[in-house]
Design a protein around this motif. Structure first.
Motif, PDB file in Angstrom:
ATOM      1  N   ILE A 124      16.652 -46.678 -18.275  1.00 37.46           N
ATOM      2  CA  ILE A 124      15.208 -46.890 -18.294  1.00 37.46           C
ATOM      3  C   ILE A 124      14.562 -45.900 -19.261  1.00 37.46           C
ATOM      4  CG2 ILE A 124      13.098 -46.961 -16.931  1.00 37.46           C
ATOM      5  CD1 ILE A 124      14.793 -47.488 -14.462  1.00 37.46           C
ATOM      6  N   HIS A 126      10.802 -44.854 -21.384  1.00 38.91           N
ATOM      7  CA  HIS A 126       9.357 -44.944 -21.203  1.00 38.91           C
ATOM      8  C   HIS A 126       8.635 -44.824 -22.532  1.00 38.91           C
ATOM      9  CE1 HIS A 126       9.670 -44.538 -16.785  1.00 38.91           C
ATOM     10  NE2 HIS A 126      10.740 -43.834 -17.106  1.00 38.91           N
ATOM     11  N   CYS A 142       6.542 -47.971 -14.658  1.00 36.66           N
ATOM     12  CA  CYS A 142       7.308 -49.118 -15.136  1.00 36.66           C
ATOM     13  C   CYS A 142       6.700 -50.390 -14.560  1.00 36.66           C
ATOM     14  CB  CYS A 142       8.774 -48.967 -14.712  1.00 36.66           C
ATOM     15  SG  CYS A 142       9.948 -49.894 -15.740  1.00 36.66           S
ATOM     16  N   CYS A 149       7.672 -49.525 -20.077  1.00 35.81           N
ATOM     17  CA  CYS A 149       9.078 -49.139 -20.008  1.00 35.81           C
ATOM     18  C   CYS A 149       9.938 -50.255 -20.575  1.00 35.81           C
ATOM     19  CB  CYS A 149       9.493 -48.804 -18.568  1.00 35.81           C
ATOM     20  SG  CYS A 149       9.531 -50.241 -17.468  1.00 35.81           S
ATOM     21  N   SER A 159      14.237 -56.411 -20.574  1.00 40.50           N
ATOM     22  CA  SER A 159      13.241 -55.392 -20.252  1.00 40.50           C
ATOM     23  C   SER A 159      12.022 -56.020 -19.590  1.00 40.50           C
ATOM     24  CB  SER A 159      12.806 -54.653 -21.517  1.00 40.50           C
ATOM     25  OG  SER A 159      13.874 -53.934 -22.091  1.00 40.50           O
ATOM     26  N   LEU A 298      13.776 -50.489 -11.746  1.00 39.01           N
ATOM     27  CA  LEU A 298      13.166 -51.554 -12.524  1.00 39.01           C
ATOM     28  C   LEU A 298      12.486 -52.571 -11.615  1.00 39.01           C
ATOM     29  CD1 LEU A 298      15.827 -52.231 -15.262  1.00 39.01           C
ATOM     30  CD2 LEU A 298      13.613 -51.136 -15.525  1.00 39.01           C
ATOM     31  N   THR A 306       9.394 -50.652  -7.266  1.00 33.40           N
ATOM     32  CA  THR A 306       9.585 -50.146  -8.610  1.00 33.40           C
ATOM     33  C   THR A 306       9.512 -48.629  -8.654  1.00 33.40           C
ATOM     34  OG1 THR A 306       7.222 -50.377  -9.092  1.00 33.40           O
ATOM     35  CG2 THR A 306       8.653 -52.230  -9.624  1.00 33.40           C
TER      36      THR A 306
END
Length: 345
Positions: A124, A126, A142, A149, A159, A298, A306
């Motif tokens: 992950i 950012h 996220c 993210c 993503s 995620l 999340t």
């Protein structure tokens, strides 16, 4: 020059002769429907009186540009601080040792991508204005569809905001020029979980306005215990009454639900800075009101939220912990029961 390409992944695209050049001669978002880039060797060096480029391009050149560890120097690649080359020579042979000696940072992009293919740990990253903003926890979210993210590596096309999007090209175009930051480990598996630690300091009358030193923390959950160095870059100046955030990575996933945090404090005296000398006439204690721990997952994956948020308070009759030099404070999940004003014993 080849129309219709679905995806190009740039693994630390070369900087010399390419950075700053026309899009006609370098990688750019128009080269495929989806261009994702991992930058790992963008740090220039000064050698024998000359400025030498890093092997990799630091300039954003894709729809999603990832900068693990700021995209300049990777953990475990500093051969001046570890017996990296001799160990690699013994373990992996001459060819791999040569790569480590010449292009450890540059080759790391390949290794990160390989690790991302079947690894259970998501890379992950950012979107943030700078790496320092990222490390200070200012870009730690996220949210679905926000573009805040993205996933680095093989699964980058999944993503948040790109998967199941009616027009993913619109979302991709909005990310051009942005930088996505994350941190990784020194060796395989490189993927780490990201934790944001929020430190809320108390300010009782006996406290100094500020102290400086080193912090380490142990996080306890039902999934296990991990130990974190909260000041990996050196001592940190802390003003009582202020709140500090820092992003720290670790290979273990605690799955949220932090039950206890042990915080270790060590005051740092510097003889070159007279104001830091604390012998008989000053207070080297650190006063901590609460510790918050955030861990990301995620959105839309499994049944987990999340983001996990845990806030822990001192386990005593006061509303803060008084941590002496080289001492330890214990914080537990009792903040909702401990809301009285600061008291001085």
């Amino acid at each position: 020059m080849i129309p219709g390409l679905g995806r190009i992944t740039g693994l630390d695209p070369a900087e010399p002769y390419f950075q700053g050049m026309s899009e006609l001669v370098r990688l750019d978002p128009s080269d495929a429907e989806f261009v994702d880039v991992i930058h790992t060797d963008g740090k220039g060096i000064f050698f024998l009186g000359m400025s030498v480029f890093g092997y990799g391009m630091s300039q954003p050149c894709g729809h999603l540009d990832f900068y693990p560890n700021n995209g300049k120097e990777q953990p475990g690649c500093d051969i001046t601080q570890s017996p990296l080359v001799p160990l690699t020579l013994i373990r992996d042979g001459l060819e791999e040792a040569s790569r480590v000696l010449v292009a450890c940072n540059h080759v790391r992009a390949i290794k990160l991508f390989i690790d991302s293919i079947n690894g259970q740990c998501p890379y992950i990253a950012h979107q943030c204005p700078s790496y320092q903003h990222f490390l200070s926890g200012k870009c730690f979210d996220c949210k679905p569809g926000s573009g805040s993210c993205a996933l680095m590596g093989y699964h980058s096309e999944t993503s948040p905001g790109l998967e199941n999007e009616i027009s993913p090209q619109v979302r991709l175009h909005g990310n051009i020029g942005n930088k996505f930051f994350t941190t990784t480990g020194r060796e395989f598996p490189f993927c780490h979980r990201l934790y944001r630690i929020n430190l809320e300091l108390a300010n009782p009358p006996t406290a100094e306005n500020w102290v400086q030193g080193f912090l380490k923390a142990s996080l306890h959950s039902s999934a296990g215990v991990i130990h974190l160095d909260l000041t990996p870059s050196g001592d940190m100046k802390l003003e009582h009454g202020s709140t500090y955030s820092m992003v720290i990575s670790h290979p273990a996933d605690l799955g949220g639900n932090i039950k206890k945090v042990e915080l270790n404090w060590e005051y740092d005296m510097n003889v070159l800075e007279p104001r830091t000398l604390c012998l008989f006439w000053c207070n080297d204690h650190l006063y901590v009101k609460s510790i918050g721990v955030d861990e990301l997952e995620l959105p839309g994956r499994g049944k987990r939220d999340t983001q996990f948020n845990s806030r822990l308070c001192a386990k005593n009759k006061r509303s803060y912990a008084d941590i002496s030099n080289r001492g330890k404070g214990v914080f537990v999940d009792i903040c909702q029961y401990n809301s009285t004003p600061d008291k001085i014993s």
